[in-house]
Design an enzyme around this catalytic site. Sequence first.
Site, PDB file in Angstrom:
ATOM      1  N   CYS A 114     -24.021  36.708  22.823  1.00 19.22           N
ATOM      2  CA  CYS A 114     -23.840  38.142  23.036  1.00 19.22           C
ATOM      3  C   CYS A 114     -24.562  38.650  24.279  1.00 19.22           C
ATOM      4  CB  CYS A 114     -24.301  38.923  21.810  1.00 19.22           C
ATOM      5  SG  CYS A 114     -23.369  38.525  20.304  1.00 19.22           S
ATOM      6  N   HIS A 250     -25.035  46.304  24.278  1.00 21.48           N
ATOM      7  CA  HIS A 250     -24.184  45.382  23.537  1.00 21.48           C
ATOM      8  C   HIS A 250     -23.778  46.084  22.250  1.00 21.48           C
ATOM      9  CE1 HIS A 250     -22.645  42.109  21.276  1.00 21.48           C
ATOM     10  NE2 HIS A 250     -23.738  41.910  20.568  1.00 21.48           N
ATOM     11  N   ASN A 280     -17.993  43.922  17.202  1.00 21.71           N
ATOM     12  CA  ASN A 280     -18.860  43.135  18.083  1.00 21.71           C
ATOM     13  C   ASN A 280     -17.997  42.109  18.805  1.00 21.71           C
ATOM     14  OD1 ASN A 280     -20.681  41.371  19.255  1.00 21.71           O
ATOM     15  ND2 ASN A 280     -22.021  41.247  17.464  1.00 21.71           N
TER      16      ASN A 280
END
Length: 323
Positions: A114, A250, A280
């Site tokens: 990520c 993020h 996500n």
Amino acid sequence: MLVRAVVRGVGHYLPQRIVENAEFEASLDTSDEWIRSRSGIERRHFAAEGENTSDLATNAARAALEDAGLSAGDIDAIIVATSTADLTFPSAATMVQDKLGMTGGFAFDVQAVCAGFVYALANANALILSGQAKRVLVIGAETFSRILDMTDRATCVLFGDGAGALVLEAEEAAGTSADRGILATDLNSDGRYRDLLYVDGGISTGSSGVLRMQGKEVFRHAVEKLADTAHRSLDRAGLGSDDVDWVVPHQANLRIIKGTAAKMKVPMERVILTVQDHGNTSAASIPLALSVGKAEGKIKPGDVVVTEAIGGGLAWGSVVLRW
């Protein structure tokens, strides 16, 4: 005079299939309310059969090139941040290079889960500052739907597929915090925490595996580490929280985003949010949010933007740039 890596264009791509929270109710002990209350996620996109990470990346790249008014032939390097490349090798970046019709320059992948796009931006910045490249196409792209355990309600409802891209270009600058472009970066990792978020497959296992996560532990690390890295980048840029126009985090979990913004002393009105619509998307989430933020008229030339992310590794980092 010195050189800065300045954003020339931005773009994104999302697969056509939209998966609403309610779709999971048929196969899991979950509900729209349960998912929203714990993550802020309402829907996400899943790639179609035969639609690979390099396809998503190429579409986002084309959008960014169009936004920059450039062609693939104007690009010196491509960096793709991804944990879900089409194949073990070659890199997704070389596949994008081919699909764009780019026969010169060089291309490679960055894998920091990520945090991948932050790592890719820092690498692109270094290439430009060193004179190795003048224009770099930086892409975050993922098809996380392919590595999810669809029986695990704690993880499968959180992730989605997508891609975002930036074009960075060398530009002479005065060397002050008033410059446009990337002003500071900060990268970190700590392999002691690798078991908190990982995929249980790979070369050593003979299968691609699925994602495994200790959600509470990841949350515990996330807010503190994200706020700390953002402050370090701001300090290096000679800026403070009051100078920040937009935080583009993020997009993992709304609670993490809110907690980090509070620690940074930045109001939520100055945070770009896309987690509700995309879930996500790992390395794709920051460039997706940057592209959406610009398209919505929020991010404007001259704005100070802070990006920060944390992912498996654990790996985390931040970038401060003036749009």
